[in-house]
Every structure is written in structure tokens, then in C-alpha cells.
Design a protein around this motif. Structure first.
Motif, mmCIF file in Angstrom:
data_model
loop_
_atom_site.group_PDB
_atom_site.id
_atom_site.type_symbol
_atom_site.label_atom_id
_atom_site.label_comp_id
_atom_site.label_asym_id
_atom_site.label_seq_id
_atom_site.Cartn_x
_atom_site.Cartn_y
_atom_site.Cartn_z
ATOM 1 N N ALA A 77 0.822 -1.210 0.000
ATOM 2 C CA ALA A 77 0.000 0.000 0.000
ATOM 3 C C ALA A 77 0.854 1.258 0.000
ATOM 4 O O ALA A 77 0.539 2.246 -0.648
ATOM 5 C CB ALA A 77 -0.936 -0.010 1.210
ATOM 6 N N THR A 78 1.970 1.245 0.753
ATOM 7 C CA THR A 78 2.800 2.441 0.814
ATOM 8 C C THR A 78 3.404 2.759 -0.538
ATOM 9 O O THR A 78 3.558 3.920 -0.916
ATOM 10 C CB THR A 78 3.920 2.251 1.847
ATOM 11 N N THR A 79 3.749 1.731 -1.287
ATOM 12 C CA THR A 79 4.283 1.949 -2.623
ATOM 13 C C THR A 79 3.213 2.529 -3.540
ATOM 14 O O THR A 79 3.466 3.431 -4.332
ATOM 15 C CB THR A 79 4.802 0.629 -3.214
ATOM 16 N N LEU A 80 1.994 2.008 -3.402
ATOM 17 C CA LEU A 80 0.907 2.490 -4.231
ATOM 18 C C LEU A 80 0.653 3.973 -4.000
ATOM 19 O O LEU A 80 0.425 4.732 -4.939
ATOM 20 C CB LEU A 80 -0.373 1.709 -3.912
ATOM 21 N N LEU A 81 0.707 4.395 -2.743
ATOM 22 C CA LEU A 81 0.418 5.776 -2.433
ATOM 23 C C LEU A 81 1.492 6.715 -2.962
ATOM 24 O O LEU A 81 1.245 7.884 -3.209
ATOM 25 C CB LEU A 81 0.277 5.959 -0.915
ATOM 26 N N ALA A 82 2.716 6.193 -3.130
ATOM 27 C CA ALA A 82 3.809 7.038 -3.561
ATOM 28 C C ALA A 82 3.755 7.349 -5.049
ATOM 29 O O ALA A 82 4.343 8.315 -5.509
ATOM 30 C CB ALA A 82 5.135 6.365 -3.232
ATOM 31 N N ALA A 83 3.046 6.537 -5.811
ATOM 32 C CA ALA A 83 3.015 6.716 -7.259
ATOM 33 C C ALA A 83 2.070 7.837 -7.645
ATOM 34 O O ALA A 83 0.967 7.942 -7.119
ATOM 35 C CB ALA A 83 2.564 5.422 -7.944
ATOM 36 N N PRO A 84 2.455 8.720 -8.571
ATOM 37 C CA PRO A 84 1.557 9.789 -8.993
ATOM 38 C C PRO A 84 0.370 9.239 -9.760
ATOM 39 O O PRO A 84 0.477 8.260 -10.486
ATOM 40 C CB PRO A 84 2.450 10.638 -9.909
ATOM 41 N N LEU B 136 -8.146 0.094 -4.927
ATOM 42 C CA LEU B 136 -8.167 1.546 -4.773
ATOM 43 C C LEU B 136 -6.967 2.196 -5.444
ATOM 44 O O LEU B 136 -7.073 3.304 -5.991
ATOM 45 C CB LEU B 136 -8.208 1.910 -3.293
ATOM 46 N N ALA B 137 -5.814 1.534 -5.428
ATOM 47 C CA ALA B 137 -4.656 2.078 -6.127
ATOM 48 C C ALA B 137 -4.927 2.166 -7.629
ATOM 49 O O ALA B 137 -4.575 3.155 -8.287
ATOM 50 C CB ALA B 137 -3.428 1.205 -5.864
ATOM 51 N N GLU B 138 -5.577 1.136 -8.164
ATOM 52 C CA GLU B 138 -5.918 1.133 -9.586
ATOM 53 C C GLU B 138 -6.956 2.211 -9.892
ATOM 54 O O GLU B 138 -6.854 2.935 -10.896
ATOM 55 C CB GLU B 138 -6.436 -0.239 -9.986
ATOM 56 N N ILE B 139 -7.958 2.319 -9.030
ATOM 57 C CA ILE B 139 -8.967 3.367 -9.203
ATOM 58 C C ILE B 139 -8.309 4.745 -9.162
ATOM 59 O O ILE B 139 -8.621 5.632 -9.979
ATOM 60 C CB ILE B 139 -10.056 3.248 -8.120
ATOM 61 N N ALA B 140 -7.393 4.928 -8.205
ATOM 62 C CA ALA B 140 -6.713 6.219 -8.066
ATOM 63 C C ALA B 140 -5.973 6.597 -9.340
ATOM 64 O O ALA B 140 -5.997 7.762 -9.768
ATOM 65 C CB ALA B 140 -5.745 6.169 -6.886
ATOM 66 N N ASP B 141 -5.313 5.621 -9.951
ATOM 67 C CA ASP B 141 -4.600 5.886 -11.202
ATOM 68 C C ASP B 141 -5.567 6.269 -12.324
ATOM 69 O O ASP B 141 -5.266 7.127 -13.157
ATOM 70 C CB ASP B 141 -3.800 4.656 -11.629
ATOM 71 N N ARG B 142 -6.729 5.630 -12.333
ATOM 72 C CA ARG B 142 -7.654 5.833 -13.450
ATOM 73 C C ARG B 142 -8.425 7.143 -13.368
ATOM 74 O O ARG B 142 -8.789 7.707 -14.410
ATOM 75 C CB ARG B 142 -8.629 4.654 -13.541
ATOM 76 N N ILE B 143 -8.698 7.625 -12.148
ATOM 77 C CA ILE B 143 -9.496 8.851 -12.033
ATOM 78 C C ILE B 143 -8.722 9.991 -11.360
ATOM 79 O O ILE B 143 -9.296 11.037 -11.075
ATOM 80 C CB ILE B 143 -10.820 8.584 -11.285
ATOM 81 N N ASN B 144 -7.439 9.770 -11.089
ATOM 82 C CA ASN B 144 -6.556 10.810 -10.555
ATOM 83 C C ASN B 144 -7.011 11.321 -9.185
ATOM 84 O O ASN B 144 -7.409 12.477 -9.020
ATOM 85 C CB ASN B 144 -6.422 11.974 -11.539
ATOM 86 N N ILE B 145 -6.959 10.423 -8.207
ATOM 87 C CA ILE B 145 -7.160 10.797 -6.810
ATOM 88 C C ILE B 145 -5.967 10.304 -6.004
ATOM 89 O O ILE B 145 -5.190 9.464 -6.460
ATOM 90 C CB ILE B 145 -8.468 10.211 -6.222
ATOM 91 N N THR B 146 -5.823 10.838 -4.788
ATOM 92 C CA THR B 146 -4.739 10.437 -3.884
ATOM 93 C C THR B 146 -5.355 9.818 -2.642
ATOM 94 O O THR B 146 -5.887 10.537 -1.784
ATOM 95 C CB THR B 146 -3.883 11.650 -3.492
ATOM 96 N N PRO B 147 -5.344 8.491 -2.516
ATOM 97 C CA PRO B 147 -5.934 7.861 -1.324
ATOM 98 C C PRO B 147 -5.096 8.135 -0.072
ATOM 99 O O PRO B 147 -3.867 8.112 -0.113
ATOM 100 C CB PRO B 147 -5.904 6.364 -1.662
#
Length: 263
Positions: free
Chosen positions: A8-15, A59-70
């Protein structure tokens, strides 16, 4: 051991970069309540202590697709629905069953998963092999979390509809109830079929599933009542997109068939 999907921490670090055909929410921060106690949907990696699981990867995948920061915050299950419903968080996730009675307090995303409720028992259990057999023996006890689908299924599908039935032992987390089952303090725990298969597979024979499914349920993310439709609509669009392109099925394979808890 198979490599973990993504920490999860890696996922959050990605733009985050929104897909062109989906809404772009401009990188806005979305605060998400989670329990981290419902493997394999979301839990603490026993080797590293990192928060991982199906929902984190989704959620990481969703974040990438719609540009949000969980941004994740830990909360117990008992208080999650009320806290999210009152707007203390933007979202909540912990394998939450979509139910009409909960719609009075929160709004739901569209379903991201459909599962069936199963009976989990010790591997050497021989006193009963279905719900009727469990209900017929007054000495048998069930573990449940208050207010959860397993609690209500235990009461209304397995026992007598009495929510104060003394045969139910309440635990704050499903993991605590499962430990009580393994220790012999209770005789039954209910779990959705996907999570149950993961627990059984990881138990090395200490647990098994018995009986027929006790009903079908759908899981969704929760939002405050009357939540910002821009966020809800964008997440729903991403879920639909992930279903269409096979991402949800790939996550199911990753976490429910391939991942071995603690191995």
C-alpha cells in the motif's frame, strides 16, 4: 512465495494519472476509513506489517484511473459506518456488504464483488456439517462481529432470530473470532466464500468449510450519506472499467487463488 501484488505504501507514492476516457478528479485527496482486519480484502502483512490486500490494490488502480490520492485511516468496524455516514471520512472499505438497512446511514458504490456466506469450522469438526446440525446442538457457539452480515446470518439463517442469543460470542474483528475458533472457544465462524477459501488454504488443515452457502452478498465501498456525486460517479465509472477490462478478475485471482497468507 508469490510476490505481493503491491504494498500500500508503494501504491500511495506513485503519482495518479487519470485515464482519458474516465473522469479526472485533479489529484484530490480522498480519506478512506479501513479496518485492516479482513484478509484477503485488507489486512496487515504478517511478514512486514504493511497494509495490503484486494481493496488496497483496487483503490490504487482506481486512483490511477481517475486521478485521486488515497489517504488511509484505521478505524474499528463498530464505528466505521456511522463515522463515514457522518462525513468524518470520504469513503470506507472493509468488505462491506451492500444492504438496504445500511443505505439509511451511507451511500454505496456499485458492487465490486459478489460472494456467498460460508460456514468455517475446525478441521476436525465432526459434530455437525450444516446449519441445521449446528442449530440443533445447544452447546455449540458461533463467533460474530456485531452489526456485520455474518452476525445477522448467524442469527436469522442459522439460529433463531434472537440478536441476544447467548450462543453468539462477539468479537471486535473477524480475525479475533477466527482465533477463538481455532482455540476451541467457539465452534463456528461465518465468512464470505472468497475470504473463507483463503483462511482455509492458509490454515494447513486446521480449518475447513462445511455445508451449503448461506446466502449471496455484494460488496461495495461506502460514502457519507448524500456524498459528493463527482467522487461517487468517478469511482463507479472506474469499477465498471475495471470489470470490463478484466482487472477485477485479475485481482480475484491474485488475492483469492494465488496469495498464501503468511507463506
Amino acid at each position: 512465495m508469490k510476490s505481493l501484488a503491491i504494498l500500500a505504501t508503494t501504491l500511495l507514492a506513485a503519482p495518479a494519472l487519470a485515464d482519458a476516457h474516465l473522469p479526472d478528479l485533479g489529484g484530490r485527496t480522498v480519506v478512506i476509513a479501513t479496518e485492516d482486519a479482513y484478509p484477503p480484502l485488507q489486512f496487515k502483512d504478517p511478514a512486514t506489517g504493511a497494509a495490503i490486500g484486494w481493496e488496497y490494490d483496487a483503490l490504487a488502480e482506481i486512483a490511477d484511473r481517475i486521478n485521486i490520492t488515497p489517504e488511509y485511516e484505521k478505524i474499528s468496524w463498530d464505528g466505521m459506518i456511522a463515522a463515514v455516514g457522518q462525513g468524518e471520512f470520504d469513503m470506507g472499505m472493509t468488505g462491506i456488504t451492500i444492504r438496504d438497512d445500511r443505505r439509511a446511514a451511507v451511500d454505496f458504490s456499485q458492487p465490486y464483488m459478489t460472494s456467498q456466506m460460508m460456514m468455517v469450522v475446525r478441521g476436525d469438526e465432526s459434530r455437525f456439517d450444516d446449519a441445521a446440525g449446528f442449530a440443533a446442538d445447544p452447546d455449540l457457539l458461533a463467533a460474530a462481529q456485531p452489526g456485520t452480515t455474518p452476525f445477522y446470518v448467524t442469527v436469522y439463517e442459522v439460529l433463531d432470530g434472537n440478536e441476544a442469543n447467548p450462543r453468539i460470542r462477539l468479537f471486535e474483528t473477524f480475525g479475533a473470532g477466527l482465533q477463538a475458533l481455532r482455540a476451541g472457544d467457539v465452534d463456528l465462524a461465518l465468512s464470505d466464500s472468497t475470504a473463507a477459501s483463503g483462511y482455509v488454504r492458509a490454515s494447513d488443515g486446521a480449518l475447513k468449510v462445511v455445508g451449503e452457502p448461506l446466502g449471496t452478498e455484494q460488496f461495495g465501498f461506502i460514502f457519507p450519506k448524500g456524498a459528493d456525486p463527482e467522487l461517487v460517479d468517478a469511482i463507479n465509472a472506474a469499477i465498471a472499467d475495471m470489470e470490463a477490462d478484466g482487472t477485477l478478475e485479475a485481482l480475484n485471482t491474485e488475492w483469492f487463488l494465488e496469495y498464501e497468507l503468511g507463506q
